[in-house]
Design a protein around this motif. Structure first.
Motif, PDB file in Angstrom:
ATOM      1  N   MET A 146       0.592  -1.659   0.258  1.00  0.00           N
ATOM      2  CA  MET A 146       0.028   0.327  -0.140  1.00  0.00           C
ATOM      3  C   MET A 146       1.073   1.569  -0.636  1.00  0.00           C
ATOM      4  N   LEU A 147       0.104   2.155  -0.416  1.00  0.00           N
ATOM      5  CA  LEU A 147       1.096   3.895  -0.916  1.00  0.00           C
ATOM      6  C   LEU A 147       0.728   4.539  -0.118  1.00  0.00           C
ATOM      7  N   GLU A 148       1.589   4.780   0.819  1.00  0.00           N
ATOM      8  CA  GLU A 148       0.530   6.095   1.722  1.00  0.00           C
ATOM      9  C   GLU A 148       1.188   7.757   1.180  1.00  0.00           C
ATOM     10  N   ILE A 149       0.725   8.702   1.038  1.00  0.00           N
ATOM     11  CA  ILE A 149       1.471   9.645   0.604  1.00  0.00           C
ATOM     12  C   ILE A 149       1.064  11.102   1.865  1.00  0.00           C
ATOM     13  N   VAL A 150       2.272  11.082   2.492  1.00  0.00           N
ATOM     14  CA  VAL A 150       2.409  12.511   3.725  1.00  0.00           C
ATOM     15  C   VAL A 150       2.945  13.643   2.596  1.00  0.00           C
ATOM     16  N   TYR A 151       1.566  14.175   3.609  1.00  0.00           N
ATOM     17  CA  TYR A 151       1.429  15.817   2.653  1.00  0.00           C
ATOM     18  C   TYR A 151       1.781  16.097   3.459  1.00  0.00           C
ATOM     19  N   GLY A 152       2.720  18.204   3.640  1.00  0.00           N
ATOM     20  CA  GLY A 152       2.983  18.590   4.492  1.00  0.00           C
ATOM     21  C   GLY A 152       3.538  17.998   5.147  1.00  0.00           C
TER      22      GLY A 152
ATOM     23  N   LEU B  28       9.389   7.954 -12.219  1.00  0.00           N
ATOM     24  CA  LEU B  28       9.279   8.805 -11.290  1.00  0.00           C
ATOM     25  C   LEU B  28       7.614   9.607 -11.484  1.00  0.00           C
ATOM     26  N   TYR B  29       6.324   8.221 -11.658  1.00  0.00           N
ATOM     27  CA  TYR B  29       5.267   8.774 -12.084  1.00  0.00           C
ATOM     28  C   TYR B  29       4.225   9.498 -11.158  1.00  0.00           C
ATOM     29  N   ILE B  30       4.457   8.764  -9.748  1.00  0.00           N
ATOM     30  CA  ILE B  30       3.439   9.486  -8.973  1.00  0.00           C
ATOM     31  C   ILE B  30       4.034  11.213  -8.589  1.00  0.00           C
ATOM     32  N   ALA B  31       4.977  11.086  -8.213  1.00  0.00           N
ATOM     33  CA  ALA B  31       5.819  12.249  -7.450  1.00  0.00           C
ATOM     34  C   ALA B  31       6.148  13.477  -8.610  1.00  0.00           C
ATOM     35  N   ASP B  32       6.093  12.844  -9.960  1.00  0.00           N
ATOM     36  CA  ASP B  32       6.217  14.193 -10.703  1.00  0.00           C
ATOM     37  C   ASP B  32       4.598  15.458 -11.145  1.00  0.00           C
ATOM     38  N   THR B  33       3.470  13.701 -10.705  1.00  0.00           N
ATOM     39  CA  THR B  33       2.164  14.490 -10.667  1.00  0.00           C
ATOM     40  C   THR B  33       2.294  15.660  -9.662  1.00  0.00           C
TER      41      THR B  33
ATOM     42  N   GLN C 121       5.354  19.226   8.616  1.00  0.00           N
ATOM     43  CA  GLN C 121       5.068  18.515   9.659  1.00  0.00           C
ATOM     44  C   GLN C 121       4.860  16.466   9.737  1.00  0.00           C
ATOM     45  N   LYS C 122       3.413  16.380   9.225  1.00  0.00           N
ATOM     46  CA  LYS C 122       2.655  15.534   9.137  1.00  0.00           C
ATOM     47  C   LYS C 122       4.823  14.149   8.347  1.00  0.00           C
ATOM     48  N   PHE C 123       4.843  14.841   7.512  1.00  0.00           N
ATOM     49  CA  PHE C 123       6.199  14.139   6.819  1.00  0.00           C
ATOM     50  C   PHE C 123       6.779  13.749   8.521  1.00  0.00           C
ATOM     51  N   ASN C 124       6.769  14.909   9.646  1.00  0.00           N
ATOM     52  CA  ASN C 124       8.331  14.942  10.446  1.00  0.00           C
ATOM     53  C   ASN C 124       7.567  13.436  11.379  1.00  0.00           C
ATOM     54  N   GLU C 125       6.648  13.528  11.317  1.00  0.00           N
ATOM     55  CA  GLU C 125       6.288  12.203  12.387  1.00  0.00           C
ATOM     56  C   GLU C 125       5.527  11.159  11.652  1.00  0.00           C
ATOM     57  N   TYR C 126       5.578  10.755  10.223  1.00  0.00           N
ATOM     58  CA  TYR C 126       5.414   9.307   9.919  1.00  0.00           C
ATOM     59  C   TYR C 126       7.453   8.665   9.401  1.00  0.00           C
ATOM     60  N   VAL C 127       7.555  10.303   9.370  1.00  0.00           N
ATOM     61  CA  VAL C 127       9.738   9.414   9.211  1.00  0.00           C
ATOM     62  C   VAL C 127       9.987   9.583  10.413  1.00  0.00           C
ATOM     63  N   TYR C 128       9.624   9.931  11.509  1.00  0.00           N
ATOM     64  CA  TYR C 128      10.646   9.581  12.809  1.00  0.00           C
ATOM     65  C   TYR C 128      11.245   9.206  12.915  1.00  0.00           C
ATOM     66  N   GLY C 129      12.576   8.673  12.955  1.00  0.00           N
ATOM     67  CA  GLY C 129      13.424   7.421  13.911  1.00  0.00           C
ATOM     68  C   GLY C 129      13.596   6.001  12.645  1.00  0.00           C
ATOM     69  N   LYS C 130      13.284   6.690  11.508  1.00  0.00           N
ATOM     70  CA  LYS C 130      12.632   5.378  10.462  1.00  0.00           C
ATOM     71  C   LYS C 130      14.125   5.561   8.953  1.00  0.00           C
ATOM     72  N   THR C 131      14.683   4.607   9.015  1.00  0.00           N
ATOM     73  CA  THR C 131      15.529   5.091   7.386  1.00  0.00           C
ATOM     74  C   THR C 131      14.733   4.841   6.143  1.00  0.00           C
ATOM     75  N   VAL C 132      14.641   5.947   5.193  1.00  0.00           N
ATOM     76  CA  VAL C 132      13.985   7.020   4.200  1.00  0.00           C
ATOM     77  C   VAL C 132      13.895   6.922   3.599  1.00  0.00           C
ATOM     78  N   LEU C 133      14.107   5.807   2.129  1.00  0.00           N
ATOM     79  CA  LEU C 133      15.107   5.859   0.876  1.00  0.00           C
ATOM     80  C   LEU C 133      14.113   7.747  -0.204  1.00  0.00           C
ATOM     81  N   VAL C 134      14.384   8.586  -0.084  1.00  0.00           N
ATOM     82  CA  VAL C 134      14.108   9.180  -0.818  1.00  0.00           C
ATOM     83  C   VAL C 134      14.567   9.523  -3.232  1.00  0.00           C
ATOM     84  N   GLU C 135      14.085   9.420  -3.532  1.00  0.00           N
ATOM     85  CA  GLU C 135      14.150   9.336  -5.100  1.00  0.00           C
ATOM     86  C   GLU C 135      13.586  10.224  -5.890  1.00  0.00           C
TER      87      GLU C 135
END
Length: 294
Positions: free
Chosen positions: A1-7, A66-71, A9-23
């Motif tokens: 499942m793909l979860e899109i995080v807006y903003g 990068l289909y989703i990010a480009d949109t 502040q929400k991004f900080n809450e979502y990725v806190y303590g995780k290793t995140v791959l940014v493409e």
């Protein structure tokens, strides 16, 4: 499942303590995130400061994939939470060890330098996509075009002043005014000044300096000092990183038995090395002495 995080502040809450791959489809970002923060231009420093609390791995991916990010990048909506976002100020010039008189001199000479004025216009208008379309005088700046910025009328490469041609001989004399060796003069230059070929010109100047050559330190010959052999296995352990081809390996050696552990490393991060060493210590025991060059 793909979860899109807006903003943010929400991004900080979502990725806190995780290793995140940014493409990203901006390839220079991949190398910029591997360098010190000060080597990035101020506009990117602000972005990097915001995400510095997270463990990000930036990887290049072609824009057509990068289909989703480009949109989403074409979305005109805004998040109300971002209106109260903390502002990050980057005062670059104040942190460079240069007097105000020199800053004013650099600013005035930059306006008189035709090549730097062309460079300034190119930075403001945007770099061409192809190197062949660039003015031949600006070709030496192509490889680090994403590190160049304009601050208060001055051209900077990261946190170093791009020196006008008229001031370069004077700056070389100042860098070598104390008749220091090549390494110290090079470190001094890399902390404040830049122009294409500065390190080569500085080394040539030092090699031709009679005073520096006369008092140059000779390399002293020292005998190898052997380590004391421990009393039992795995009492004293050493580790180092080795490159073979394009691959990193962690070499761990026991001083008593010369037993060797070899592990392939995915990256050179301290966390990766620590994780492998913990596995060794769990199997073989914790040594009394651990030797490393870092």
């Amino acid at each position: 499942m793909l979860e899109i995080v807006y903003g943010l502040q929400k991004f900080n809450e979502y990725v806190y303590g995780k290793t995140v791959l940014v493409e990203t489809d901006h390839k220079p970002l991949e190398s910029l995130f591997k360098k010190p923060l000060s080597s990035a231009p101020p506009r990117l420093q602000r972005m990097m400061l915001k995400v510095q609390q997270h463990d990000l791995v930036v990887k290049y991916k072609a824009g057509k994939e990068l289909y989703i990010a480009d949109t989403l990048s074409r979305s005109t909506g805004s998040d109300p939470a971002e209106e109260h976002e903390e502002q990050y100020e980057v005062h670059v010039i104040e942190n460079i060890p240069v007097s105000q008189e020199k800053v004013m001199l650099f600013r005035s000479e930059t306006k008189k330098d035709p090549v730097l004025m062309k460079l300034k216009d190119t930075v403001l208008q945007g770099w061409p996509t192809n190197r062949k379309d660039l003015d031949s005088e600006l070709t030496p700046y192509w490889n680090f075009r994403d590190e160049i910025s304009i601050v208060d009328g001055l051209l900077l490469k990261g946190d170093r002043f791009i020196t006008p041609e008229q001031l370069r001989p004077q700056m070389l004399k100042i860098l070598h005014s104390s008749h220091l060796g090549q390494e110290k003069c090079t470190q001094r230059a890399k902390s404040t000044l830049f122009w294409p070929g500065i390190i080569i010109q500085l080394k040539d100047m030092i090699e031709q300096c009679n005073i520096s050559n006369r008092y140059r330190n000779a390399q002293q010959k020292e005998p190898m000092i052997p380590h004391e052999i421990p009393n039992r296995p795995w009492q004293k352990v050493a580790a180092d990183i080795m490159f073979f081809g394009n691959t990193r390996y962690l070499i761990t050696v026991d001083y008593f038995s010369t037993f060797i552990e070899v592990n392939c490393l995915q990256d050179g991060k301290a966390a990766t090395v620590i994780n492998i060493l913990k596995q060794h210590f769990a199997r073989l025991g914790i040594p009394e002495e651990f030797i490393s060059d870092n």
